[in-house]
Scaffold this active site. Structure first.
Site, PDB file in Angstrom:
ATOM      1  N   ASN A 153       0.838  -1.194   0.000  1.00 51.98           N
ATOM      2  CA  ASN A 153       0.000   0.000   0.000  1.00 51.98           C
ATOM      3  C   ASN A 153       0.874   1.245   0.000  1.00 51.98           C
ATOM      4  OD1 ASN A 153      -0.206   1.720   2.716  1.00 51.98           O
ATOM      5  ND2 ASN A 153       0.246  -0.404   3.290  1.00 51.98           N
ATOM      6  N   CYS A 183       5.174   4.603   9.859  1.00 50.60           N
ATOM      7  CA  CYS A 183       4.518   4.566   8.554  1.00 50.60           C
ATOM      8  C   CYS A 183       5.549   4.808   7.448  1.00 50.60           C
ATOM      9  CB  CYS A 183       3.421   5.619   8.474  1.00 50.60           C
ATOM     10  SG  CYS A 183       2.611   5.690   6.854  1.00 50.60           S
ATOM     11  N   CYS A 235      21.970 -38.744   3.068  1.00 52.00           N
ATOM     12  CA  CYS A 235      20.973 -37.822   3.649  1.00 52.00           C
ATOM     13  C   CYS A 235      21.561 -37.101   4.850  1.00 52.00           C
ATOM     14  CB  CYS A 235      19.721 -38.589   4.061  1.00 52.00           C
ATOM     15  SG  CYS A 235      18.432 -37.552   4.787  1.00 52.00           S
TER      16      CYS A 235
END
Length: 499
Positions: free
Chosen positions: A171, A232, A473
Site C-alpha cells: 500500500n 509509517c 541424507c
C-alpha cells in the site's frame, strides 16, 4: 494435520462468498461458514457446528449446484470429511464460553486479544461499529494527524497465490483524511455506544507540541490508550513516520512529548525498516511508553510492468516505495517480536503484535512470542470482519486442548527456544525424513529437489516411489517441504552423525 494444507486442492476454487449461494440453497447447515472455517485452519471448531447426524450422507448437494463456481468446489465431500475424519480426532469438547480469551492491555480489560490495526479497516464510525458488533475487542484507529491528506489512486497492489488470494500486499496509503475534530467525534460516539470496547488512538504529530496536543485530545474524547505512529513508510518526508522510528533519540523525544499530554497508556508503533528494533523500543520506554506495537509495514517494491516498466500501483505512470504486509511478512514480524520479548529492558511492557496474522494459529504464534494483544489489517481487507469468528473459536479451542485457562498463560512460551544465531544449535545428530508410500503419487518432486538443491540422497525406485540413501541424507528436510501430497514427514528417530 487437517485444514487448509490438507484440503488445499479441494478448497482452492472456493471464493469464500459474501451471502453465499451455497448456504442459501442448504436447509440443514451453513456450508459457507464451515468452508470458511476449513480455509482458516479451523476445521475442528467447524465440527462443533456440524450435526451429529450427518445431513450430507444422502444429500443431492444443492449447495454445489448453487455454487458460483458450480462443479469446482466439492462441498459435500468437504462436509463429509468433517464428520468422518475430523470429528473422530477430537479429544476436547468445544468450550461453552470465551472466558479463556479475556486479557488486558496495560491493565485495561480486553474481551479477547484481537484488535483491528491502524489502517483503512478502522477509519470511520460505521466500520468500527460493525467490527465491534462482529466480535473484535477493539481498534487501533487510523492514524490521526493535523496534516492535509490527499490519497493517490490506485494505492494498493498485491502478490497473489494460485487461487487469487493475497499472499503479500503493498500500500501507498497515508493517514486519516478526516479532521482531528471529526475523529474526536467518532471516538465519543463509539465510547457512548460501545463502552466495553477498546479504542487505541493512533496519532502522528509534526513537532513536540503537536504530539502532546493530539495525545491530550484523544484522552479527553474517550480513547483508552495512545499508539504513536513512528513507523509509517509512506510518511517519511521531513522527519515523519519511519524516519522517526529509525532514530532512537527522536522516538524518546516524541514519546516524552505525548506523555506530557496524557496519563493513559502509550504504545510506540515501531518500524521494521531497521537492523535492530531494541534501540528504538528502549528509547520509547525511557520516554514514558508503556509498551510497543510491532511491526508496521516493510518498505517494498513489487510488480514491475513488462511494457510500461512502472511498479505497482501505477499512478499516472509513476509509483513509489510502499508498505508491504500480509501473511508473507509474518516471519519478519515474529523475528522482531522475539527480539523485543527477550530484551530485559522490555520486562513488564505490553507488546501488541501485528504483521501477517490471518488465522488463529498465526495469532497463537504471535502470543507465544510475547504479544499480549494481536492486531490485524490485511486479512480483514481481504476477507472482512467476519474472520473474527474463526480467530476466536480456533484460539479458544486450542487453549482448552492445551489445558490453559487464560490466553495470558500462552504469552511468551516460545521465547526461550529462540537463539540469536545458529551457532549454538545441536549438530551431532540427523533426523531422517519418513516416506509414506501409500500417499506418494510418484511425482518425483523430492527426487529432483534433493538432486538439484540438496544432497543427492533420493532416487526413484522401479515403482516410481522414492528410495533414500541414508549415507548421503543430511536431514535437511527439503523433500518434506516440496512434496505436494504431504507424503513425507519428519521421523522421530535421531541418528548420530558420522564422524
Amino acid at each position: 494435520m487437517f485444514g487448509k494444507k490438507l484440503y488445499r486442492k479441494d478448497m482452492i476454487s472456493c471464493a469464500l462468498c459474501y451471502k453465499a449461494p451455497c448456504s442459501k440453497a442448504c436447509h440443514e447447515i451453513d456450508p459457507a461458514a464451515l468452508l470458511r472455517s476449513i480455509w482458516f485452519d479451523n476445521e475442528k471448531t467447524a465440527v462443533s457446528h456440524y450435526p451429529i447426524t450427518n445431513p450430507c450422507v444422502n444429500c443431492q448437494a444443492p449447495c454445489e449446484t448453487a455454487c458460483l463456481r458450480s462443479g469446482q468446489v466439492p462441498i459435500r465431500k468437504l462436509m463429509r470429511r468433517l464428520n468422518d475424519e475430523v470429528r473422530p480426532s477430537l479429544e476436547t469438547a468445544f468450550p461453552e464460553d470465551e472466558k479463556r480469551l479475556r486479557t488486558e492491555l496495560c491493565g485495561i480489560p480486553l474481551e479477547n486479544p484481537f484488535l483491528l490495526s491502524s489502517s483503512v479497516v478502522g477509519s470511520t464510525y460505521d466500520m468500527c461499529a460493525r467490527a465491534f458488533e462482529a466480535g473484535w475487542a477493539g481498534v487501533s484507529f487510523k492514524t490521526i494527524c493535523s496534516f492535509d491528506i490527499h490519497e493517490a489512486s490506485p494505492r494498493f497492489s498485491a502478490i497473489t497465490g494460485d487461487n487469487g488470494s493475497i499472499i503479500g500486499f503493498k500500500n501507498i496509503e497515508q493517514l486519516s483524511d478526516h479532521s482531528v475534530a471529526e475523529n474526536m467525534k467518532i471516538f465519543r460516539l463509539l465510547k457512548e455506544k460501545y463502552p466495553e470496547k477498546f479504542i487505541l488512538a493512533s496519532i502522528m504529530g509534526m513537532n513536540d507540541a503537536d504530539w502532546e496536543d493530539l495525545a491530550r485530545q484523544c484522552e479527553a474524547n474517550g480513547a483508552d490508550a495512545i499508539e504513536l505512529n513512528f513507523s509509517c513508510p509512506n510518511m517519511a518526508d521531513e522527519g515523519l513516520g519511519s524516519d522517526i522510528g529509525q532514530v532512537p533519540e527522536l522516538v524518546e523525544r516524541f514519546t516524552a512529548a505525548a506523555r506530557r499530554g496524557t496519563k493513559i497508556p502509550i504504545l510506540a508503533k515501531l518500524t521494521p525498516n531497521v537492523e535492530k528494533m531494541s534501540p528504538a523500543a528502549e528509547a520509547a520506554i525511557r520516554g514514558g511508553a508503556d509498551g510497543i506495537s510491532a511491526i508496521n509495514t516493510i518498505k517494498s517494491i513489487i510488480g514491475v510492468n513488462q511494457y510500461t516498466f512502472v511498479t505497482a500501483p501505477s499512478v499516472h505512470g509513476l509509483s513509489a516505495v510502499g508498505g508491504y504486509s500480509g501473511n508473507a511478512v509474518k516471519p519478519i514480524s515474529l523475528r522482531f517480536l522475539a527480539e523485543i520479548g527477550r530484551n530485559p529492558a522490555m520486562k513488564g511492557a505490553h507488546i501488541s503484535g501485528m504483521g501477517g496474522v490471518e488465522t488463529w494459529s498465526d495469532a497463537r504464534e504471535f502470543i507465544m512470542m510475547g504479544a499480549g494483544s494481536v492486531q490485524v489489517t490485511t486479512a480483514v481487507m481481504q476477507y472482512g470482519y467476519r474472520i473474527i469468528d474463526d480467530l476466536k473459536a480456533g484460539l479458544n479451542l486450542y487453549l482448552a486442548e492445551m489445558g490453559l485457562d487464560s490466553v495470558k498463560e500462552l504469552q511468551g512460551l516460545a521465547l526461550e527456544t529462540v537463539l540469536e544465531t545458529t551457532d549454538d544449535l545441536e549438530r551431532d545428530t540427523i533426523i531422517f525424513p519418513r516416506f509414506h508410500r501409500e500417499r506418494c503419487i510418484g511425482c518425483g518432486r523430492c527426487v529432483i529437489s534433493c538432486a538439484d538443491g540438496g544432497h543427492q540422497a533420493i532416487r526413484f525406485g522401479e515403482d516410481r516411489k522414492p528410495v533414500m540413501n541414508g549415507q548421503k541424507c543430511v536431514g535437511c528436510h527439503l523433500c518434506i517441504l516440496v512434496c505436494p501430497e504431504r507424503a513425507i514427514t519428519s521421523s522421530r528417530k535421531r541418528v548420530k552423525r558420522a564422524e
